[in-house]
Structures are given as C-alpha cells and as structure tokens.
Motif scaffolding. Structure first.
Motif, PDB file in Angstrom:
ATOM      1  N   THR A 114       0.826  -1.207   0.000  1.00  0.00           N
ATOM      2  CA  THR A 114       0.000   0.000   0.000  1.00  0.00           C
ATOM      3  C   THR A 114       0.858   1.255   0.000  1.00  0.00           C
ATOM      4  OG1 THR A 114      -1.768   1.183   1.176  1.00  0.00           O
ATOM      5  CG2 THR A 114      -0.113   0.077   2.536  1.00  0.00           C
ATOM      6  N   SER A 115       0.287   2.317  -0.559  1.00  0.00           N
ATOM      7  CA  SER A 115       0.901   3.638  -0.486  1.00  0.00           C
ATOM      8  C   SER A 115       0.198   4.510   0.548  1.00  0.00           C
ATOM      9  CB  SER A 115       0.846   4.318  -1.862  1.00  0.00           C
ATOM     10  OG  SER A 115       1.593   3.592  -2.806  1.00  0.00           O
ATOM     11  N   MET A 116      -0.835   3.979   1.215  1.00  0.00           N
ATOM     12  CA  MET A 116      -1.539   4.750   2.233  1.00  0.00           C
ATOM     13  C   MET A 116      -0.609   5.029   3.406  1.00  0.00           C
ATOM     14  SD  MET A 116      -5.394   3.089   2.365  1.00  0.00           S
ATOM     15  CE  MET A 116      -5.936   4.305   3.596  1.00  0.00           C
ATOM     16  N   PRO A 117      -0.634   6.251   3.939  1.00  0.00           N
ATOM     17  CA  PRO A 117       0.265   6.572   5.055  1.00  0.00           C
ATOM     18  C   PRO A 117      -0.126   5.895   6.360  1.00  0.00           C
ATOM     19  CG  PRO A 117      -1.189   8.422   4.572  1.00  0.00           C
ATOM     20  CD  PRO A 117      -1.411   7.412   3.484  1.00  0.00           C
ATOM     21  N   ASP A 118      -1.414   5.585   6.526  1.00  0.00           N
ATOM     22  CA  ASP A 118      -1.887   4.855   7.699  1.00  0.00           C
ATOM     23  C   ASP A 118      -2.115   3.412   7.283  1.00  0.00           C
ATOM     24  OD1 ASP A 118      -2.036   7.080   9.517  1.00  0.00           O
ATOM     25  OD2 ASP A 118      -3.830   7.741   8.456  1.00  0.00           O
ATOM     26  N   ALA A 119      -1.339   2.485   7.833  1.00  0.00           N
ATOM     27  CA  ALA A 119      -1.415   1.112   7.347  1.00  0.00           C
ATOM     28  C   ALA A 119      -0.971   0.116   8.412  1.00  0.00           C
ATOM     29  CB  ALA A 119      -0.560   0.938   6.093  1.00  0.00           C
ATOM     30  N   ILE A 120      -1.489  -1.091   8.281  1.00  0.00           N
ATOM     31  CA  ILE A 120      -1.127  -2.208   9.152  1.00  0.00           C
ATOM     32  C   ILE A 120      -0.866  -3.405   8.260  1.00  0.00           C
ATOM     33  CG2 ILE A 120      -2.001  -3.825  10.906  1.00  0.00           C
ATOM     34  CD1 ILE A 120      -3.663  -1.377  11.954  1.00  0.00           C
ATOM     35  N   ALA A 121       0.123  -4.200   8.614  1.00  0.00           N
ATOM     36  CA  ALA A 121       0.406  -5.437   7.895  1.00  0.00           C
ATOM     37  C   ALA A 121       0.336  -6.597   8.876  1.00  0.00           C
ATOM     38  CB  ALA A 121       1.780  -5.394   7.241  1.00  0.00           C
TER      39      ALA A 121
END
Length: 337
Positions: A114-121
């Motif tokens: 993802t390129s989203m600044p808020d992210a979880i993996a």
C-alpha cells in the motif's frame, strides 16, 4: 551522478537485494539465502549481506568504488529495538553506503502492499507477525518472539496442531475428525499412530509435518468441525493483531490499509480469507483490505525512495520492474567481497 540506493528484504528463507537509482531504474536484483540474525547470528547476517551486496553491484555493472547513497535494510529477526540498533550499528560499520536505515521486514511487506500513510500489515506464513505505521510516523509492533511472547499461528503452528488433533481424534482423547484418516493417508500409513511412531523413531522426517497446513484447509473446507476450529483460531489471532495495532495507532475508526502477507494468507483459502476480511471490516469499518501480490522487495525499494524523497515519480517504474523481473542468483557466500 544519479543518487543510488540498496534495498534489502531479508526473510527467514531468502534475501532479496535491489540496487537502483532515485529515478526508479533498477540496476541490479539478486537473491540469496536467509539473512535473519535469529538464524545466523549478527556476524552471519553481515556475511550474507556483504556477499549479496557485492553480487548486486556486479549485477548492476557498477565500477568498484562507486558510492551508494542509501541502504534500506529490512530483516526478519529485527524485532526488538536493541536488535534493530545492533543491526544498524553493524551494517553502518561496513561503510557500504553513506546512510543506513534498518527495520523489520514486515515494514517492507506493508509498503509493498500500500501507499496509504496509515497502514497495518499482518503476516501469516511459517509464523506470524504484525506491524503498523501512522502518517505521523508512530509505529505499532509486537515482540514476535514466538510462544514466549504469546504468539500463536502460522503454517508451522497449524501443521503441528493438525497432527495433534488427528492423533487425539483417532485414539479417542479428542473429537472424531476427518483429519485422522487424511494425515495417515498423506504420509502413506494406515493410522496416525503409525505416523507418530515413525516420527519418533526417525523413520519420517519431522520437517514433513509442515506439509499438513494445506491439508488442514482442505479438510476444513469440507466442513470438518475440528479442522474448522483450528482455522477459526487462526482467524481470531489475525484479527486480534489488526485490532490491537489499529487501536494503538488510533486507526480503528479511521481509514487505513490492512495488508495481508505470508504464504498462509496469500493462498486466500476461502475458509480463512473470507472470515478475516469480514472480521476486519466489522472491527474497523473504514479499513481497506488487500493481499500482497508483489515481492516484498518492492516495499524495501519504495522505502528507500521515500527516504530519498523521489517516490512520486519513481514508484510505478519500481513496482513494474520488480514485479516482472526474476532476481539473479548469488551462489558464492562466505567469500570476501
């Protein structure tokens, strides 16, 4: 001269090294064995990275002595802050590049997805792990040290429990399950008891137990209750990791990406995947769930470009090139670079 970077994605089974320019051109791309310090120790990690970086420079045709501006190194086993710091110090001491960034490989996987600044993996492969990052730079992570830090799940855990439930279902200590016959047949024995004896006596390689994870999902898909309970437990663990990370970062009620990676999740078994997606949306209605379909090395390269400030014009080229290019092998390890 164009700024150059090295990007490293080092997992528990392989390590990819990319050498590229700030404009998005990939000059070198090689693959070698694990570089995890949990497996090799710090010295072993440095040796593997040294040989792979030398191979990447050779693959790129880079003249000896050509300076490289940045190394972005993301490794399995970089879990605790002290482990990250020790790795950073050891890598920086090699003077491979002018600047060094080191962190856990889950961050590379997340950036690849993802390129989203808020992210979880959330990663569910041989084992399991979870990291998150907010737009303001805050991170969330777990110790990820295995059972001693409360971890459960991943392919190896699921396989071990599959064998255990098959044995218990056969001898009556547990509920009857189709896993019993399926496990015995898989290894070419008449009963699970014979499988257990063969493992105990060394007649059956214990690493073959890992073959049982796909079998578990097959039997669960057929409606077996015991197999289904194991899958449900894995779903619960994945959702708990997402929920806790999102809560720590204040993202549970906010738009954010959830990137699913690792072999178990990438397989998208419906009995697992569908429950994970529904559960994630139920606990975080604005979440955007995706399954990683590009090499995590893409994420390491993009994080390098993020640090160089050139991602906007280079991201598409990096994603396209690395998704369609097979890395070269780097067979000589332990030789001086």
């Amino acid at each position: 001269m164009k700024p150059l970077y090295l990007a490293v994605d080092g997992g528990n089974s392989k390590t990819d090294v990319v050498l590229g320019t700030a404009e998005g051109e990939i000059l070198g791309f090689v693959r070698g064995p694990t570089s995890s310090p949990h497996i090799l120790g710090l010295t072993g990690t440095i040796e593997v990275l040294r040989d792979l970086i030398a191979a990447a420079r050779a693959d790129a045709g880079l003249p000896p002595g050509t300076p490289i501006d940045l190394a972005a190194v993301y490794l399995a086993g970089a879990d605790l802050p002290i482990e990250v710091q020790r790795l950073h110090t050891a890598i920086e001491a090699q003077s491979w590049t002018a600047q060094t960034i080191v962190d856990n490989d889950c961050f590379a996987l997340m950036r690849a997805g993802t390129s989203m600044p808020d992210a979880i993996a959330v990663v569910c492969g041989a084992g399991t792990n979870c990291v998150g990052r907010a737009a303001d730079g805050r991170t969330a992570r777990f110790l990820a040290l295995g059972p001693i830090s409360g971890d459960w799940g991943g392919g190896h855990d699921l396989a071990d429990h599959t064998l255990r439930m098959a044995a218990r279902g056969e001898d009556g200590r547990g509920d009857e399950t189709s896993l019993s016959e399926a496990v015995a047949n898989h290894f070419g024995y008449s009963t699970v008891e014979e499988v257990s004896i063969a493992l105990h006596l060394g007649e059956l390689d214990p690493t073959r137990i890992r073959e049982l994870t796909p079998l578990l999902f097959k039997i669960a898909t057929q409606g077996d209750r015991v197999a289904g309970q194991l899958v449900d437990r894995q779903v619960t663990e994945i959702l708990a990791q997402h929920r806790v990370a999102a809560t720590r970062l204040g993202l549970l009620a906010e738009p954010h990406a959830l990137v699913l990676g690792g072999g178990v999740l990438r397989a998208q078994h419906p009995v697992l995947h569908d429950q994970v997606v529904r559960g994630a949306v139920a606990q975080a209605p604005q979440v955007r769930v995706s399954v990683l379909d590009t090499p995590p090395a893409v994420g390491a390269a993009l994080l390098a470009l993020d640090a160089l400030g050139t991602t906007g014009r280079a991201e598409k080229a990096v994603r396209t090139t690395l998704a369609t290019t097979e890395p070269g092998a780097a067979p000589l390890f332990g030789a001086a670079a």
